[in-house]
Design an enzyme around this catalytic site. Structure first.
Site, mmCIF file in Angstrom:
data_model
loop_
_atom_site.group_PDB
_atom_site.id
_atom_site.type_symbol
_atom_site.label_atom_id
_atom_site.label_comp_id
_atom_site.label_asym_id
_atom_site.label_seq_id
_atom_site.Cartn_x
_atom_site.Cartn_y
_atom_site.Cartn_z
ATOM 1 N N TRP A 101 47.673 42.809 42.506
ATOM 2 C CA TRP A 101 46.344 43.237 42.980
ATOM 3 C C TRP A 101 46.126 42.853 44.430
ATOM 4 O O TRP A 101 45.537 43.611 45.189
ATOM 5 C CB TRP A 101 45.236 42.693 42.069
ATOM 6 C CG TRP A 101 45.357 43.233 40.681
ATOM 7 C CD1 TRP A 101 45.654 42.533 39.547
ATOM 8 C CD2 TRP A 101 45.256 44.611 40.266
ATOM 9 N NE1 TRP A 101 45.731 43.375 38.470
ATOM 10 C CE2 TRP A 101 45.493 44.654 38.875
ATOM 11 C CE3 TRP A 101 44.985 45.801 40.944
ATOM 12 C CZ2 TRP A 101 45.457 45.843 38.140
ATOM 13 C CZ3 TRP A 101 44.959 46.989 40.211
ATOM 14 C CH2 TRP A 101 45.187 46.998 38.837
ATOM 15 N N ASP A 168 38.508 38.678 45.813
ATOM 16 C CA ASP A 168 38.531 39.523 44.617
ATOM 17 C C ASP A 168 38.425 38.575 43.418
ATOM 18 O O ASP A 168 39.346 37.815 43.132
ATOM 19 C CB ASP A 168 39.846 40.316 44.581
ATOM 20 C CG ASP A 168 39.999 41.158 43.316
ATOM 21 O OD1 ASP A 168 39.144 41.068 42.418
ATOM 22 O OD2 ASP A 168 40.998 41.907 43.242
ATOM 23 N N LYS A 192 35.868 42.871 32.873
ATOM 24 C CA LYS A 192 36.468 41.686 32.239
ATOM 25 C C LYS A 192 35.356 40.729 31.777
ATOM 26 O O LYS A 192 35.094 40.636 30.593
ATOM 27 C CB LYS A 192 37.449 41.009 33.166
ATOM 28 C CG LYS A 192 38.668 41.913 33.413
ATOM 29 C CD LYS A 192 39.230 41.708 34.759
ATOM 30 C CE LYS A 192 40.077 42.828 35.294
ATOM 31 N NZ LYS A 192 40.947 43.527 34.395
HETATM 32 N N1 PMP Z 1 41.714 43.131 41.035
HETATM 33 C C1 PMP Z 1 42.060 42.457 39.929
HETATM 34 C C2 PMP Z 1 42.259 40.987 40.014
HETATM 35 C C3 PMP Z 1 42.224 43.150 38.727
HETATM 36 O O1 PMP Z 1 42.577 42.481 37.623
HETATM 37 C C4 PMP Z 1 42.006 44.546 38.691
HETATM 38 C C5 PMP Z 1 42.131 45.364 37.422
HETATM 39 N N2 PMP Z 1 42.638 44.814 36.336
HETATM 40 C C6 PMP Z 1 41.687 45.202 39.877
HETATM 41 C C7 PMP Z 1 41.521 44.463 41.018
HETATM 42 C C8 PMP Z 1 41.486 46.697 39.904
HETATM 43 O O2 PMP Z 1 40.257 46.980 39.354
HETATM 44 P P1 PMP Z 1 39.736 48.464 39.088
HETATM 45 O O3 PMP Z 1 40.539 49.007 37.974
HETATM 46 O O4 PMP Z 1 38.284 48.232 38.767
HETATM 47 O O5 PMP Z 1 39.916 49.241 40.347
#
Ligand code: PMP
Length: 356
Positions: A101, A168, A192
């Site tokens: 991520w 994030d 989450k």
């Molecule tokens: N950052 C983290 C730490 C994640 O775990 C996730 C998705 N699991 C994301 C970003 C991406 O999120 P989204 O699917 O809402 O774009």
């Protein structure tokens, strides 16, 4: 039978939140209307938006210069929206690379300027959090991913830096007490610890906005949504309503302090079982272990299928590991009851007794 849901996200939500959300989908507060069919300009929904915003301010104890937003496009949109709003020409933003991520975050940020990776734990397949790095004084900001959903690492301390920090927190928002003012911008996909997919919560220090010399499309400018209390266009009312219910639930539990205590107990229970096991092992460096996502493996993959079958029989769902780590991953978010963690621990112990 209701399953023990260890999914990494979309993930388990508190049972009482689910109950209220289902009632609201049929008849919202005895209005005779479903929340799904109500105008976002009507007083009922304006009250939902206001509470969803105010609760975050209360829980984080935010000063006046901070604002709370509910946006769309997922945390993935924040990967570039942050850089678009905060990274000016001639500046550099620094990113700590702690997994898939954060990698996506800096790749997307690169569309808007100079980005450097200041530290990375890629050398050991992201099984630890890089520490002790120094961010140059003229940095636009430092970006970190506080909890790494896939690799199961989590910062236990915020990196020491004079620069602005963008974080994030998608997978550990409200899981432990933090001083939110250490960050100038926090973003978290709802799916989450907060609600269903469909909205992303942003906490931003207003003072850092409006400083870049580029035209920003209206929908991608944080200031648009600050001015309109996240209702510049039609907001995803239902996901935001569920977030509002989760925030109420957090307060009812005794706030983030109580949630954190509970989370630590659940994580200890599971990590202790893994540390005592001769068959299973946790993959992350002890000091960096996440209290939200717990990846674990066996020495070989031979028995993986059998273990997953035993889990299914015990009503456990969502423990298959992410393909980049293999093995298993148990996500134990705020709403996960300790009794479900006990069920998983018992299954681990029993599997070891019969196969170890
Ligand atoms: N950052 C983290 C730490 C994640 O775990 C996730 C998705 N699991 C994301 C970003 C991406 O999120 P989204 O699917 O809402 O774009």
């Amino acid at each position: 039978m209701k399953k023990h849901n260890f999914s990494a996200g979309p993930a388990i939500l508190p049972a009482s939140v689910m109950q209220q959300a289902s009632e609201a989908a049929l008849n919202y507060n005895n209005t005779g209307l479903s929340i799904l069919e109500m105008s976002h300009r009507g007083k009922e929904i304006v009250a939902v938006m206001d509470e969803a915003i105010q609760s975050v301010k209360d829980i984080f104890n935010l000063p006046e210069n901070y604002e709370v937003l509910y946006l769309t496009g997922g945390a993935s949109t924040q990967f570039f929206m942050t850089a678009m709003n905060l990274l000016d020409q001639g500046q550099t933003a620094y990113y700590a690379d702690t997994g898939a991520w954060s990698k996506k975050a800096y790749k997307e940020g690169q569309h808007f300027g100079s980005i450097e990776v200041i530290a990375s734990s890629e050398d050991k397949n992201y099984t630890y959090i890089p520490k002790g790095f120094t961010v140059p004084g003229d940095a636009a900001y430092l970006h970190i991913t506080t909890n790494n959903t896939i690799f199961g690492t989590q910062y236990k301390a915020v990196p020491h830096t004079e620069s602005s920090i963008v974080a994030d927190m998608s997978s550990d928002i409200f899981s432990r007490e933090i001083d939110a003012t250490q960050f100038d911008l926090i973003y978290a996909g709802a799916q989450k610890n907060l609600g269903p997919a469909g909205t992303t919560m942003v906490v931003v220090n207003k003072e850092i906005l409006g400083k870049v010399n580029r035209a920003i499309p209206t929908m991608l400018d944080y200031r648009t949504h600050i001015g309109k209390k996240s209702a510049f266009n039609t907001p995803p009312v239902f996901p935001i309503y569920v977030c509002m219910l989760s925030l109420r639930w957090i307060k009812e539990q005794g706030g983030v302090a109580a949630i954190e205590q509970n989370n630590n107990q659940k994580a200890d229970l599971l990590y202790n079982a893994l540390d005592e096991s001769s068959l299973f092992k946790a993959v992350v460096a002890k000091e960096d272990r996440s209290i939200m996502n717990v990846p674990f493996v066996m020495e070989t993959d031979e028995l993986n299928e059998a273990f997953l079958n035993v889990c299914t029989e015990a009503g456990i769902s969502g423990v298959k590991g992410h393909r980049s780590v293999g093995g298993f991953r148990a996500s134990i978010y705020n709403a996960m009851p300790i009794d479900s963690v006990k069920v998983l621990v018992d299954v681990i112990k029993e599997f070891e007794r019969t196969n170890g």
